[in-house]
Motif scaffolding. Sequence first.
Motif, mmCIF file in Angstrom:
data_model
loop_
_atom_site.group_PDB
_atom_site.id
_atom_site.type_symbol
_atom_site.label_atom_id
_atom_site.label_comp_id
_atom_site.label_asym_id
_atom_site.label_seq_id
_atom_site.Cartn_x
_atom_site.Cartn_y
_atom_site.Cartn_z
ATOM 1 N N CYS A 1 -0.828 -2.280 -8.594
ATOM 2 C CA CYS A 1 -2.273 -2.224 -8.324
ATOM 3 C C CYS A 1 -2.558 -2.229 -6.823
ATOM 4 O O CYS A 1 -3.390 -1.456 -6.325
ATOM 5 C CB CYS A 1 -2.971 -3.404 -8.987
ATOM 6 S SG CYS A 1 -2.892 -3.440 -10.782
ATOM 7 N N SER A 2 -1.855 -3.076 -6.080
ATOM 8 C CA SER A 2 -2.118 -3.203 -4.647
ATOM 9 C C SER A 2 -1.714 -1.944 -3.892
ATOM 10 O O SER A 2 -2.431 -1.496 -2.976
ATOM 11 C CB SER A 2 -1.359 -4.416 -4.092
ATOM 12 O OG SER A 2 -1.724 -5.589 -4.793
ATOM 13 N N PHE A 3 -0.573 -1.367 -4.260
ATOM 14 C CA PHE A 3 -0.133 -0.152 -3.573
ATOM 15 C C PHE A 3 -1.088 1.015 -3.867
ATOM 16 O O PHE A 3 -1.429 1.787 -2.953
ATOM 17 C CB PHE A 3 1.292 0.206 -4.017
ATOM 18 C CG PHE A 3 1.855 1.402 -3.307
ATOM 19 C CD1 PHE A 3 2.362 1.296 -2.021
ATOM 20 C CD2 PHE A 3 1.884 2.647 -3.921
ATOM 21 C CE1 PHE A 3 2.874 2.405 -1.362
ATOM 22 C CE2 PHE A 3 2.391 3.758 -3.275
ATOM 23 C CZ PHE A 3 2.891 3.634 -1.985
ATOM 24 N N ILE B 1 -5.319 4.611 -1.776
ATOM 25 C CA ILE B 1 -6.612 5.290 -1.897
ATOM 26 C C ILE B 1 -7.513 4.935 -0.719
ATOM 27 O O ILE B 1 -8.207 5.800 -0.162
ATOM 28 C CB ILE B 1 -7.271 4.921 -3.228
ATOM 29 C CG1 ILE B 1 -6.432 5.443 -4.394
ATOM 30 C CG2 ILE B 1 -8.677 5.495 -3.313
ATOM 31 C CD1 ILE B 1 -6.917 4.986 -5.745
ATOM 32 N N PHE B 2 -7.498 3.681 -0.299
ATOM 33 C CA PHE B 2 -8.360 3.266 0.820
ATOM 34 C C PHE B 2 -7.966 3.959 2.116
ATOM 35 O O PHE B 2 -8.836 4.415 2.872
ATOM 36 C CB PHE B 2 -8.307 1.746 0.990
ATOM 37 C CG PHE B 2 -9.181 0.992 0.032
ATOM 38 C CD1 PHE B 2 -10.502 1.372 -0.178
ATOM 39 C CD2 PHE B 2 -8.684 -0.094 -0.671
ATOM 40 C CE1 PHE B 2 -11.308 0.681 -1.067
ATOM 41 C CE2 PHE B 2 -9.480 -0.791 -1.558
ATOM 42 C CZ PHE B 2 -10.806 -0.402 -1.765
ATOM 43 N N ILE B 3 -6.683 4.056 2.403
ATOM 44 C CA ILE B 3 -6.273 4.659 3.670
ATOM 45 C C ILE B 3 -6.509 6.162 3.680
ATOM 46 O O ILE B 3 -6.765 6.757 4.734
ATOM 47 C CB ILE B 3 -4.804 4.343 3.983
ATOM 48 C CG1 ILE B 3 -3.885 4.972 2.935
ATOM 49 C CG2 ILE B 3 -4.576 2.844 4.077
ATOM 50 C CD1 ILE B 3 -2.399 4.862 3.268
ATOM 51 N N GLN C 1 -4.380 5.515 7.985
ATOM 52 C CA GLN C 1 -2.976 5.724 7.633
ATOM 53 C C GLN C 1 -2.041 4.699 8.267
ATOM 54 O O GLN C 1 -0.971 4.419 7.711
ATOM 55 C CB GLN C 1 -2.538 7.138 8.035
ATOM 56 C CG GLN C 1 -2.998 8.238 7.101
ATOM 57 C CD GLN C 1 -4.483 8.562 7.225
ATOM 58 O OE1 GLN C 1 -5.131 8.154 8.188
ATOM 59 N NE2 GLN C 1 -5.024 9.293 6.262
ATOM 60 N N GLU C 2 -2.393 4.137 9.392
ATOM 61 C CA GLU C 2 -1.522 3.194 10.092
ATOM 62 C C GLU C 2 -1.758 1.755 9.669
ATOM 63 O O GLU C 2 -1.124 0.846 10.206
ATOM 64 C CB GLU C 2 -1.741 3.325 11.607
ATOM 65 C CG GLU C 2 -1.526 4.722 12.152
ATOM 66 C CD GLU C 2 -0.102 5.203 11.963
ATOM 67 O OE1 GLU C 2 0.810 4.330 11.957
ATOM 68 O OE2 GLU C 2 0.116 6.420 11.842
ATOM 69 N N GLN C 3 -2.646 1.519 8.709
ATOM 70 C CA GLN C 3 -3.018 0.147 8.361
ATOM 71 C C GLN C 3 -2.832 -0.139 6.871
ATOM 72 O O GLN C 3 -3.533 -0.982 6.317
ATOM 73 C CB GLN C 3 -4.481 -0.116 8.756
ATOM 74 C CG GLN C 3 -4.795 0.180 10.206
ATOM 75 C CD GLN C 3 -6.258 -0.046 10.529
ATOM 76 O OE1 GLN C 3 -6.928 -0.862 9.917
ATOM 77 N NE2 GLN C 3 -6.761 0.676 11.516
ATOM 78 N N GLN C 4 -1.898 0.540 6.234
ATOM 79 C CA GLN C 4 -1.742 0.357 4.795
ATOM 80 C C GLN C 4 -1.266 -1.042 4.443
ATOM 81 O O GLN C 4 -1.733 -1.648 3.476
ATOM 82 C CB GLN C 4 -0.773 1.400 4.226
ATOM 83 C CG GLN C 4 -0.636 1.319 2.703
ATOM 84 C CD GLN C 4 0.166 2.471 2.121
ATOM 85 O OE1 GLN C 4 0.688 3.295 2.861
ATOM 86 N NE2 GLN C 4 0.253 2.505 0.801
ATOM 87 N N PHE D 1 -2.934 -3.681 2.026
ATOM 88 C CA PHE D 1 -2.157 -4.075 0.855
ATOM 89 C C PHE D 1 -2.229 -5.587 0.609
ATOM 90 O O PHE D 1 -2.294 -6.039 -0.544
ATOM 91 C CB PHE D 1 -0.695 -3.637 1.052
ATOM 92 C CG PHE D 1 0.216 -3.992 -0.079
ATOM 93 C CD1 PHE D 1 0.391 -3.129 -1.149
ATOM 94 C CD2 PHE D 1 0.915 -5.212 -0.079
ATOM 95 C CE1 PHE D 1 1.233 -3.466 -2.199
ATOM 96 C CE2 PHE D 1 1.758 -5.544 -1.123
ATOM 97 C CZ PHE D 1 1.909 -4.669 -2.182
ATOM 98 N N TYR D 2 -2.228 -6.376 1.684
ATOM 99 C CA TYR D 2 -2.170 -7.836 1.526
ATOM 100 C C TYR D 2 -3.405 -8.407 0.815
ATOM 101 O O TYR D 2 -3.250 -9.151 -0.175
ATOM 102 C CB TYR D 2 -1.980 -8.479 2.898
ATOM 103 C CG TYR D 2 -1.984 -9.987 2.868
ATOM 104 C CD1 TYR D 2 -0.937 -10.692 2.276
ATOM 105 C CD2 TYR D 2 -3.044 -10.705 3.419
ATOM 106 C CE1 TYR D 2 -0.940 -12.082 2.237
ATOM 107 C CE2 TYR D 2 -3.046 -12.089 3.386
ATOM 108 C CZ TYR D 2 -2.006 -12.775 2.793
ATOM 109 O OH TYR D 2 -2.010 -14.144 2.749
#
Length: 242
Positions: free
Chosen positions: A204-206, A211-213, A219-222, A226-227
């Motif tokens: 679920c987190s991945f 989708i958010f990035i 793209q540099e803050q996945q 995720f946390y």
Amino acid sequence: MSDFQQFEQDFYQTGYYIDDQGRALAYFDTDGEQDAMPNILDPFMEQRYSGEIYQPTMHSTAFSSTGSKSPEEEPPLLVELGIDFDHMWQKTLTVLNPLKPADGSIMNETDLTGPILFCVALGVTLMMAGKVHFDYVYGISAIACIGMYFLLSLMSSLAVSYGCVASVLGYCLLPIVALSAFAVFYSLQGVLGTVLALLAICWCSFSASKIFISTLAMQEQQLLVFYPCALLYGLFTLLTVF
């Protein structure tokens, strides 16, 4: 006096010949010659009914001149209400396949139909396992959406929509719904349950961070996205396991 009567008769002389039934047949001038336009009809003359029904035709230019769309060009009612089953299916496939790239144009839509269905499904499966937690499901969902909205607003340079955040978090709840359905038939308080719970949290987190990035150009803050997603879905997993 006789001259005046003769003038009166000449003045009121009619130019129509009327038959016995009171229909005007032809027009004659004062000299007795037939007029060149005998087709002039009197209001009392009979007209035959042709038997054809008038059917008005509607032209597309009438809609284009007023700026409105024709009935054929109108979108379906469900689309106008914000319910697009094709886009719902595409979002569901994106969540089920974490390796599939997300379509930012579809994921940026405010679609709450799928998330509400998944929340209801989670509550129903928990109730089938003997856990009535509808209030926890909706309460945690509402607070988590508000928290993620403020967090992503601070992290992203693009404008963030609250409806988009709620839609993404709701669709990514699908693996936990499957875990809750599995818990109806098998207890998760064991090694297998722990492994499945960790797998569902990561899944679920991945999917949510992916989708958010892709939607918000992060793209540099996945890993940073995720946390907090893992913390949120960890709460839902605790409700499912215990």
